[in-house]
Write a protein that holds these residues in place. Structure first.
Motif, PDB file in Angstrom:
ATOM      1  N   ILE A 121     -39.931  34.543   4.973  1.00 21.06           N
ATOM      2  CA  ILE A 121     -40.119  33.256   4.324  1.00 21.06           C
ATOM      3  C   ILE A 121     -40.185  33.263   2.839  1.00 21.06           C
ATOM      4  CG2 ILE A 121     -42.680  33.261   4.941  1.00 21.06           C
ATOM      5  CD1 ILE A 121     -42.113  30.316   5.581  1.00 21.06           C
ATOM      6  N   SER A 122     -39.576  32.662   2.174  1.00 20.27           N
ATOM      7  CA  SER A 122     -39.620  32.538   0.701  1.00 20.27           C
ATOM      8  C   SER A 122     -40.910  31.805   0.376  1.00 20.27           C
ATOM      9  CB  SER A 122     -38.260  31.802   0.380  1.00 20.27           C
ATOM     10  OG  SER A 122     -38.073  30.638   0.383  1.00 20.27           O
ATOM     11  N   SER A 123     -40.835  31.807  -1.058  1.00 19.36           N
ATOM     12  CA  SER A 123     -42.048  31.110  -1.915  1.00 19.36           C
ATOM     13  C   SER A 123     -41.658  29.499  -1.612  1.00 19.36           C
ATOM     14  CB  SER A 123     -42.314  31.231  -3.153  1.00 19.36           C
ATOM     15  OG  SER A 123     -40.943  31.163  -3.745  1.00 19.36           O
ATOM     16  N   GLY A 124     -40.444  29.123  -1.406  1.00 17.11           N
ATOM     17  CA  GLY A 124     -39.998  27.764  -1.176  1.00 17.11           C
ATOM     18  C   GLY A 124     -40.025  27.459   0.160  1.00 17.11           C
ATOM     19  N   GLY A 125     -40.233  28.238   1.105  1.00 18.15           N
ATOM     20  CA  GLY A 125     -40.261  27.959   2.591  1.00 18.15           C
ATOM     21  C   GLY A 125     -39.263  28.172   3.355  1.00 18.15           C
ATOM     22  N   THR A 126     -38.062  28.714   2.557  1.00 23.28           N
ATOM     23  CA  THR A 126     -36.878  29.050   3.454  1.00 23.28           C
ATOM     24  C   THR A 126     -37.290  30.254   4.112  1.00 23.28           C
ATOM     25  OG1 THR A 126     -35.512  28.217   1.830  1.00 23.28           O
ATOM     26  CG2 THR A 126     -34.457  29.875   3.382  1.00 23.28           C
ATOM     27  N   THR A 127     -36.765  30.127   5.518  1.00 26.64           N
ATOM     28  CA  THR A 127     -37.022  31.163   6.599  1.00 26.64           C
ATOM     29  C   THR A 127     -35.613  31.906   7.249  1.00 26.64           C
ATOM     30  OG1 THR A 127     -36.706  29.376   8.578  1.00 26.64           O
ATOM     31  CG2 THR A 127     -39.078  30.160   7.597  1.00 26.64           C
ATOM     32  N   ASN A 128     -35.833  32.937   7.548  1.00 26.01           N
ATOM     33  CA  ASN A 128     -34.696  33.846   7.807  1.00 26.01           C
ATOM     34  C   ASN A 128     -35.186  34.593   9.144  1.00 26.01           C
ATOM     35  OD1 ASN A 128     -31.898  35.104   8.127  1.00 26.01           O
ATOM     36  ND2 ASN A 128     -32.408  36.749   6.810  1.00 26.01           N
ATOM     37  N   TYR A 129     -34.453  34.800  10.101  1.00 20.92           N
ATOM     38  CA  TYR A 129     -34.916  35.130  11.519  1.00 20.92           C
ATOM     39  C   TYR A 129     -33.611  36.274  11.831  1.00 20.92           C
ATOM     40  CZ  TYR A 129     -38.414  31.698  11.873  1.00 20.92           C
ATOM     41  OH  TYR A 129     -39.219  30.891  11.585  1.00 20.92           O
ATOM     42  N   ALA A 130     -34.058  37.582  12.373  1.00 18.67           N
ATOM     43  CA  ALA A 130     -33.173  38.415  13.267  1.00 18.67           C
ATOM     44  C   ALA A 130     -32.907  37.756  14.485  1.00 18.67           C
ATOM     45  CB  ALA A 130     -33.969  39.560  13.530  1.00 18.67           C
ATOM     46  N   ASP A 131     -31.653  38.042  14.733  1.00 21.97           N
ATOM     47  CA  ASP A 131     -31.096  37.166  15.822  1.00 21.97           C
ATOM     48  C   ASP A 131     -31.707  37.384  17.134  1.00 21.97           C
ATOM     49  OD1 ASP A 131     -27.401  37.714  14.987  1.00 21.97           O
ATOM     50  OD2 ASP A 131     -28.840  36.237  14.455  1.00 21.97           O
ATOM     51  N   ALA A 132     -32.321  38.728  17.381  1.00 22.49           N
ATOM     52  CA  ALA A 132     -33.031  39.048  18.541  1.00 22.49           C
ATOM     53  C   ALA A 132     -34.164  38.311  18.596  1.00 22.49           C
ATOM     54  CB  ALA A 132     -33.333  40.454  18.436  1.00 22.49           C
ATOM     55  N   VAL A 133     -34.819  37.505  17.648  1.00 21.57           N
ATOM     56  CA  VAL A 133     -35.896  36.552  17.993  1.00 21.57           C
ATOM     57  C   VAL A 133     -35.892  35.280  17.572  1.00 21.57           C
ATOM     58  CG1 VAL A 133     -37.193  38.960  17.059  1.00 21.57           C
ATOM     59  CG2 VAL A 133     -36.827  36.805  15.460  1.00 21.57           C
ATOM     60  N   LYS A 134     -34.593  34.758  17.312  1.00 22.83           N
ATOM     61  CA  LYS A 134     -34.460  33.517  16.717  1.00 22.83           C
ATOM     62  C   LYS A 134     -34.749  32.567  18.090  1.00 22.83           C
ATOM     63  CE  LYS A 134     -30.854  33.655  13.431  1.00 22.83           C
ATOM     64  NZ  LYS A 134     -29.571  33.395  12.995  1.00 22.83           N
ATOM     65  N   GLY A 135     -35.604  31.575  18.001  1.00 19.10           N
ATOM     66  CA  GLY A 135     -35.812  30.360  19.206  1.00 19.10           C
ATOM     67  C   GLY A 135     -37.075  30.994  19.790  1.00 19.10           C
ATOM     68  N   ARG A 136     -37.672  32.269  19.688  1.00 20.98           N
ATOM     69  CA  ARG A 136     -39.062  32.575  20.345  1.00 20.98           C
ATOM     70  C   ARG A 136     -40.108  32.933  18.967  1.00 20.98           C
ATOM     71  NH1 ARG A 136     -38.856  37.530  22.526  1.00 20.98           N
ATOM     72  NH2 ARG A 136     -37.159  38.456  21.222  1.00 20.98           N
ATOM     73  N   PHE A 137     -39.689  33.415  18.233  1.00 23.04           N
ATOM     74  CA  PHE A 137     -40.603  33.661  16.992  1.00 23.04           C
ATOM     75  C   PHE A 137     -40.559  32.484  15.885  1.00 23.04           C
ATOM     76  CE2 PHE A 137     -40.731  38.652  17.646  1.00 23.04           C
ATOM     77  CZ  PHE A 137     -41.000  38.437  18.981  1.00 23.04           C
ATOM     78  N   THR A 138     -41.732  32.316  15.542  1.00 23.22           N
ATOM     79  CA  THR A 138     -41.699  31.372  14.102  1.00 23.22           C
ATOM     80  C   THR A 138     -42.643  32.019  12.962  1.00 23.22           C
ATOM     81  OG1 THR A 138     -41.451  29.398  15.583  1.00 23.22           O
ATOM     82  CG2 THR A 138     -42.290  28.951  13.363  1.00 23.22           C
ATOM     83  N   ILE A 139     -42.287  31.982  11.768  1.00 26.41           N
ATOM     84  CA  ILE A 139     -42.775  32.511  10.706  1.00 26.41           C
ATOM     85  C   ILE A 139     -43.568  31.446   9.819  1.00 26.41           C
ATOM     86  CG2 ILE A 139     -40.780  32.423   9.311  1.00 26.41           C
ATOM     87  CD1 ILE A 139     -42.221  35.214   7.915  1.00 26.41           C
ATOM     88  N   SER A 140     -44.488  31.610   9.537  1.00 25.72           N
ATOM     89  CA  SER A 140     -45.069  30.319   8.618  1.00 25.72           C
ATOM     90  C   SER A 140     -46.023  31.016   7.354  1.00 25.72           C
ATOM     91  CB  SER A 140     -46.053  29.533   9.412  1.00 25.72           C
ATOM     92  OG  SER A 140     -47.015  29.988   9.992  1.00 25.72           O
ATOM     93  N   LYS A 141     -46.336  30.266   6.594  1.00 27.95           N
ATOM     94  CA  LYS A 141     -47.228  30.829   5.530  1.00 27.95           C
ATOM     95  C   LYS A 141     -48.318  29.774   5.101  1.00 27.95           C
ATOM     96  CE  LYS A 141     -43.871  29.227   1.854  1.00 27.95           C
ATOM     97  NZ  LYS A 141     -44.493  28.760   0.767  1.00 27.95           N
ATOM     98  N   ASP A 142     -49.218  30.301   4.387  1.00 20.08           N
ATOM     99  CA  ASP A 142     -50.261  29.576   3.882  1.00 20.08           C
ATOM    100  C   ASP A 142     -50.598  29.813   2.243  1.00 20.08           C
ATOM    101  OD1 ASP A 142     -52.910  28.557   2.734  1.00 20.08           O
ATOM    102  OD2 ASP A 142     -53.858  28.535   4.863  1.00 20.08           O
ATOM    103  N   ASN A 143     -49.801  29.285   1.535  1.00 21.74           N
ATOM    104  CA  ASN A 143     -49.824  29.533  -0.052  1.00 21.74           C
ATOM    105  C   ASN A 143     -51.166  29.724  -0.604  1.00 21.74           C
ATOM    106  OD1 ASN A 143     -47.131  29.462   0.019  1.00 21.74           O
ATOM    107  ND2 ASN A 143     -46.797  27.384  -0.537  1.00 21.74           N
TER     108      ASN A 143
END
Length: 115
Positions: free
Chosen positions: A51-73
């Motif tokens: 997850i970038s500082s701007g909030g853009t996310t990127n996932y490995a194909d193996a976890v898409k739809g199952r994992f969610t990344i988030s952040k607390d600045n």
């Protein structure tokens, strides 16, 4: 010096959920992105999610739809919500912070998923 402290790993059954947390020890670092990588026994470390500082996310194909990344600045923290866990998700999960100048890694937290 930036230290990353991960928590939330454990032993679960297939289909269960876990939430990993990672907090940076300082707020004086400029963050490009934070993310999670994992390393299973006998395998290379691989990307799970970023997850970038701007909030853009990127996932490995193996976890898409199952994992969610988030952040607390405010806390310089990143989280990984893992649902519908599978035995193949078993690995040591590492938190990474990219500060443009340097990469910082946590010591890892073990996730074990039994079938």
């Amino acid at each position: 010096q930036v230290q990353l402290v991960e928590s939330g790993g454990g032993l679960v059954q297939a289909g269960d959920s876990l939430r990993l947390s990672c907090a940076a020890s300082t707020s004086s670092v400029v963050i490009n992105y934070m993310g999670w990588f994992r390393q299973a026994p006998g395998k290379q470390r691989e990307l799970v999610a970023l997850i970038s500082s701007g909030g853009t996310t990127n996932y490995a194909d193996a976890v898409k739809g199952r994992f969610t990344i988030s952040k607390d600045n405010a806390k310089n923290a990143v989280y990984l919500q893992m649902n519908s866990l599978k035995p193949e998700d078993t690995a040591v999960y590492y938190c990474k912070l990219d500060s443009f100048r340097m990469d910082y890694w946590g010591k890892g937290t073990l996730v074990t998923v039994s079938s």
